[in-house]
Design a protein around this motif. Structure first.
Motif, PDB file in Angstrom:
ATOM      1  N   LEU A 224       0.826  -1.205   0.000  1.00 45.44           N
ATOM      2  CA  LEU A 224       0.000   0.000   0.000  1.00 45.44           C
ATOM      3  C   LEU A 224       0.860   1.254   0.000  1.00 45.44           C
ATOM      4  CD1 LEU A 224      -2.852  -1.143   2.403  1.00 45.44           C
ATOM      5  CD2 LEU A 224      -2.960  -0.882  -0.083  1.00 45.44           C
ATOM      6  N   GLY A 225       2.016   1.185   0.639  1.00 48.69           N
ATOM      7  CA  GLY A 225       2.937   2.319   0.574  1.00 48.69           C
ATOM      8  C   GLY A 225       3.370   2.612  -0.849  1.00 48.69           C
ATOM      9  N   ARG A 226       3.643   1.541  -1.611  1.00 49.42           N
ATOM     10  CA  ARG A 226       4.074   1.723  -3.000  1.00 49.42           C
ATOM     11  C   ARG A 226       2.952   2.272  -3.872  1.00 49.42           C
ATOM     12  NH1 ARG A 226       6.395  -3.390  -2.139  1.00 49.42           N
ATOM     13  NH2 ARG A 226       4.844  -4.391  -3.493  1.00 49.42           N
ATOM     14  N   ILE A 227       1.721   1.810  -3.625  1.00 51.85           N
ATOM     15  CA  ILE A 227       0.635   2.264  -4.505  1.00 51.85           C
ATOM     16  C   ILE A 227       0.242   3.706  -4.221  1.00 51.85           C
ATOM     17  CG2 ILE A 227      -1.494   1.633  -3.246  1.00 51.85           C
ATOM     18  CD1 ILE A 227      -2.341   0.297  -5.979  1.00 51.85           C
ATOM     19  N   VAL A 228       0.501   4.181  -3.015  1.00 52.21           N
ATOM     20  CA  VAL A 228       0.322   5.613  -2.743  1.00 52.21           C
ATOM     21  C   VAL A 228       1.228   6.423  -3.659  1.00 52.21           C
ATOM     22  CG1 VAL A 228       0.777   7.429  -1.056  1.00 52.21           C
ATOM     23  CG2 VAL A 228      -0.516   5.402  -0.376  1.00 52.21           C
ATOM     24  N   ASP A 229       2.504   6.042  -3.723  1.00 51.99           N
ATOM     25  CA  ASP A 229       3.452   6.751  -4.587  1.00 51.99           C
ATOM     26  C   ASP A 229       3.031   6.660  -6.055  1.00 51.99           C
ATOM     27  OD1 ASP A 229       5.060   7.487  -2.461  1.00 51.99           O
ATOM     28  OD2 ASP A 229       6.355   5.727  -2.631  1.00 51.99           O
ATOM     29  N   GLU A 230       2.647   5.468  -6.482  1.00 47.10           N
ATOM     30  CA  GLU A 230       2.238   5.265  -7.882  1.00 47.10           C
ATOM     31  C   GLU A 230       1.071   6.165  -8.251  1.00 47.10           C
ATOM     32  OE1 GLU A 230      -0.052   1.855 -10.513  1.00 47.10           O
ATOM     33  OE2 GLU A 230       1.190   1.198  -8.831  1.00 47.10           O
ATOM     34  N   THR A 231       0.076   6.235  -7.378  1.00 46.30           N
ATOM     35  CA  THR A 231      -1.135   7.005  -7.669  1.00 46.30           C
ATOM     36  C   THR A 231      -0.829   8.492  -7.746  1.00 46.30           C
ATOM     37  OG1 THR A 231      -2.408   5.326  -6.480  1.00 46.30           O
ATOM     38  CG2 THR A 231      -3.510   7.410  -6.940  1.00 46.30           C
ATOM     39  N   LEU A 232      -0.050   8.996  -6.806  1.00 47.83           N
ATOM     40  CA  LEU A 232       0.281  10.418  -6.809  1.00 47.83           C
ATOM     41  C   LEU A 232       1.139  10.783  -8.014  1.00 47.83           C
ATOM     42  CD1 LEU A 232       1.002  11.005  -3.008  1.00 47.83           C
ATOM     43  CD2 LEU A 232      -1.075  11.560  -4.284  1.00 47.83           C
ATOM     44  N   GLU A 233       2.117   9.936  -8.329  1.00 56.04           N
ATOM     45  CA  GLU A 233       2.982  10.220  -9.475  1.00 56.04           C
ATOM     46  C   GLU A 233       2.197  10.222 -10.781  1.00 56.04           C
ATOM     47  OE1 GLU A 233       6.089   7.328  -9.295  1.00 56.04           O
ATOM     48  OE2 GLU A 233       6.901   8.120  -7.403  1.00 56.04           O
ATOM     49  N   ALA A 234       1.245   9.293 -10.923  1.00 55.34           N
ATOM     50  CA  ALA A 234       0.455   9.210 -12.150  1.00 55.34           C
ATOM     51  C   ALA A 234      -0.374  10.464 -12.381  1.00 55.34           C
ATOM     52  CB  ALA A 234      -0.455   7.993 -12.097  1.00 55.34           C
ATOM     53  N   ASN A 235      -0.722  11.153 -11.299  1.00 58.97           N
ATOM     54  CA  ASN A 235      -1.558  12.346 -11.393  1.00 58.97           C
ATOM     55  C   ASN A 235      -0.789  13.632 -11.111  1.00 58.97           C
ATOM     56  OD1 ASN A 235      -4.580  11.358 -11.652  1.00 58.97           O
ATOM     57  ND2 ASN A 235      -3.540   9.942 -10.262  1.00 58.97           N
ATOM     58  N   GLN A 236       0.528  13.503 -10.941  1.00 56.12           N
ATOM     59  CA  GLN A 236       1.392  14.653 -10.682  1.00 56.12           C
ATOM     60  C   GLN A 236       0.869  15.490  -9.512  1.00 56.12           C
ATOM     61  OE1 GLN A 236       1.563  16.456 -14.676  1.00 56.12           O
ATOM     62  NE2 GLN A 236       3.522  15.420 -15.017  1.00 56.12           N
ATOM     63  N   GLY A 309      -5.872  -7.302  -0.768  1.00 55.78           N
ATOM     64  CA  GLY A 309      -6.630  -8.495  -0.428  1.00 55.78           C
ATOM     65  C   GLY A 309      -6.009  -9.763  -0.963  1.00 55.78           C
ATOM     66  N   GLY A 310      -6.679 -10.879  -0.674  1.00 53.88           N
ATOM     67  CA  GLY A 310      -6.204 -12.190  -1.067  1.00 53.88           C
ATOM     68  C   GLY A 310      -6.005 -12.285  -2.564  1.00 53.88           C
ATOM     69  N   GLY A 311      -4.970 -12.997  -2.927  1.00 51.54           N
ATOM     70  CA  GLY A 311      -4.607 -13.137  -4.337  1.00 51.54           C
ATOM     71  C   GLY A 311      -3.102 -13.271  -4.547  1.00 51.54           C
ATOM     72  N   PHE A 312      -2.281 -12.331  -4.067  1.00 50.29           N
ATOM     73  CA  PHE A 312      -2.683 -11.054  -3.521  1.00 50.29           C
ATOM     74  C   PHE A 312      -3.186 -10.125  -4.620  1.00 50.29           C
ATOM     75  CE2 PHE A 312       0.395 -11.619   0.209  1.00 50.29           C
ATOM     76  CZ  PHE A 312      -0.615 -11.967   1.070  1.00 50.29           C
ATOM     77  N   THR A 313      -4.143  -9.277  -4.259  1.00 52.02           N
ATOM     78  CA  THR A 313      -4.603  -8.208  -5.127  1.00 52.02           C
ATOM     79  C   THR A 313      -4.447  -6.896  -4.377  1.00 52.02           C
ATOM     80  OG1 THR A 313      -6.884  -8.280  -4.306  1.00 52.02           O
ATOM     81  CG2 THR A 313      -6.332  -9.709  -6.182  1.00 52.02           C
ATOM     82  N   TRP A 314      -4.256  -5.831  -5.118  1.00 52.77           N
ATOM     83  CA  TRP A 314      -4.256  -4.515  -4.481  1.00 52.77           C
ATOM     84  C   TRP A 314      -4.597  -3.467  -5.534  1.00 52.77           C
ATOM     85  CZ3 TRP A 314       0.013  -7.441  -5.446  1.00 52.77           C
ATOM     86  CH2 TRP A 314       1.071  -6.897  -6.194  1.00 52.77           C
ATOM     87  N   GLY A 315      -5.083  -2.334  -5.062  1.00 47.49           N
ATOM     88  CA  GLY A 315      -5.485  -1.308  -6.004  1.00 47.49           C
ATOM     89  C   GLY A 315      -5.800   0.004  -5.322  1.00 47.49           C
ATOM     90  N   SER A 316      -5.927   1.043  -6.134  1.00 48.91           N
ATOM     91  CA  SER A 316      -6.231   2.374  -5.614  1.00 48.91           C
ATOM     92  C   SER A 316      -7.064   3.137  -6.635  1.00 48.91           C
ATOM     93  CB  SER A 316      -4.954   3.154  -5.312  1.00 48.91           C
ATOM     94  OG  SER A 316      -4.259   3.452  -6.521  1.00 48.91           O
ATOM     95  N   ALA A 317      -7.695   4.177  -6.154  1.00 53.42           N
ATOM     96  CA  ALA A 317      -8.427   5.102  -7.026  1.00 53.42           C
ATOM     97  C   ALA A 317      -8.247   6.502  -6.474  1.00 53.42           C
ATOM     98  CB  ALA A 317      -9.909   4.745  -7.094  1.00 53.42           C
ATOM     99  N   LEU A 318      -7.967   7.432  -7.354  1.00 52.77           N
ATOM    100  CA  LEU A 318      -7.905   8.833  -6.972  1.00 52.77           C
ATOM    101  C   LEU A 318      -9.162   9.501  -7.487  1.00 52.77           C
ATOM    102  CD1 LEU A 318      -5.903  10.833  -5.548  1.00 52.77           C
ATOM    103  CD2 LEU A 318      -5.325  11.638  -7.833  1.00 52.77           C
ATOM    104  N   VAL A 319      -9.884  10.164  -6.590  1.00 52.50           N
ATOM    105  CA  VAL A 319     -11.229  10.645  -6.895  1.00 52.50           C
ATOM    106  C   VAL A 319     -11.381  12.104  -6.488  1.00 52.50           C
ATOM    107  CG1 VAL A 319     -13.696  10.316  -6.441  1.00 52.50           C
ATOM    108  CG2 VAL A 319     -12.163   8.336  -6.508  1.00 52.50           C
ATOM    109  N   ARG A 320     -11.839  12.922  -7.406  1.00 55.96           N
ATOM    110  CA  ARG A 320     -12.299  14.262  -7.063  1.00 55.96           C
ATOM    111  C   ARG A 320     -13.802  14.154  -6.828  1.00 55.96           C
ATOM    112  NH1 ARG A 320      -9.850  18.745  -5.356  1.00 55.96           N
ATOM    113  NH2 ARG A 320      -8.427  18.846  -7.141  1.00 55.96           N
ATOM    114  N   TYR A 321     -14.203  14.244  -5.543  1.00 51.54           N
ATOM    115  CA  TYR A 321     -15.626  14.091  -5.241  1.00 51.54           C
ATOM    116  C   TYR A 321     -16.389  15.362  -5.582  1.00 51.54           C
ATOM    117  CZ  TYR A 321     -19.989  13.328  -2.783  1.00 51.54           C
ATOM    118  OH  TYR A 321     -21.320  13.206  -2.480  1.00 51.54           O
TER     119      TYR A 321
END
Length: 321
Positions: A224-236, A309-321
């Protein structure tokens, strides 16, 4: 290009609550240990309700908030690891309950990441122009696959459902989704039998969730630490531009570690694990609906949703509500 925006959310928890104190009477555990290690104080348990029953209530509440009728929905994607039946899918059952037909309806099984996976799929349907109004649901009756004599797992999980309505828009809402998996870790978190593997256990002893907790904890925190970085970098974006973290509600220590990665105070993290336990794919939409309905999350806020989650699976979404 069409974007997907969240226009309504809904959730449902079965009425029966099982506290840690109640579990003390049946397994060798105690309230203080559970709270200290997980943050969980209670969980909701579905006695007779099915995954589709829970999903229907959450879906109707989301449609009501969105001001949409069931017939406006042209896509249903439902994340679950505990479907009503092998087939039809729970999404198809829900479609029938809502009295609509024609558009695609299908389940996604990515364990605790199921809602993020479902959201990613629906997001891409709308971006491609093949859907205009999607119902995205996470619904689980996890307590049906627990060994209530296993104190390492039975204290962790609960039942519930959450849903949201996505609508095509010229204004960006779902900014990006990021989905991953690695199947070599299946032995660390799984259910012991299925239809074509170890199926005799289903008749003889039942098939229960099994987890190597320490290993899963370490993998979840690092991933989850890595996917935080990935998500922020993808959206600058910088960490400071995220207003709210809406994480999968598995364990308070995992949530705290992810918040620390974002330099985010816990006051800006939506936490429901204490009241709900781990509801797997339902946990993020349950938390999101709670924070929207009580006014914490406001229109225009930037949200980071993440799950493991199990799999392992992991994911994130960046959302402007």
């Amino acid at each position: 290009m069409s974007y997907a925006r969240i226009i309504g959310t809904g959730s449902y928890l079965p009425p029966r609550i099982v506290t840690n104190r109640e579990l003390e009477a049946t397994v060798d555990t105690h309230d203080e240990w559970i709270v200290e290690r997980t943050g969980i104080r209670q969980r909701h348990v579905a006695d007779t309700e099915t995954t589709c029953d829970l999903a229907e209530v959450a879906a109707r509440r989301a449609l009501e908030m969105a001001g949409k009728r069931p017939e406006d929905v042209d896509l249903i994607v439902l994340g679950t690891s505990t479907p009503d039946l092998v087939f039809p899918s729970t999404a198809c059952l829900l479609q029938g309950r809502l009295g609509i037909a024609g558009g695609p309806a299908f389940d996604v099984n990515a364990a605790c990441s199921g809602f993020i996976y479902a959201l990613g799929v629906a997001h891409n349907f709308i971006k491609a122009g093949t859907s205009r109004c999607a119902l995205v649901v996470g619904s689980e009756v996890m307590t049906r696959i627990l060994d209530w004599n296993d104190r390492t797992t039975c204290v962790l999980f609960g039942d519930g459902a959450g849903a949201l309505v996505l609508e095509a828009s010229d204004e960006a809402g779902i900014l990006s989704t990021h989905l991953h998996s690695d199947g070599k870790y299946e032995h660390l978190l799984n259910v012991s039998a299925g239809i074509s593997r170890n199926h005799q256990l289903l008749r003889e002893t039942g098939a229960f969730l099994q987890m190597k907790g320490n290993e899963v904890f370490k993998m979840a925190v690092n991933t989850l630490g890595r996917i935080v970085d990935e998500t922020l970098e993808a959206n600058q974006l910088t960490k400071a531009e995220v207003d709210w973290l809406v994480p999968h509600q598995a364990n308070i220590r995992i949530i705290q570690a992810t918040a620390k990665k974002l330099n985010m105070p816990m006051e800006r993290v939506v936490v429901t694990v204490g009241e709900h336990g781990n509801t797997s794919s339902a946990s993020i939409p349950l938390a999101l609906d709670a924070a929207i309905r009580d006014g914490r999350i406001q229109r225009g806020d930037m949200l980071l949703l993440e799950a493991f989650g199990g799999g392992f699976t992991w994911g994130s979404a960046l959302v402007r509500y």
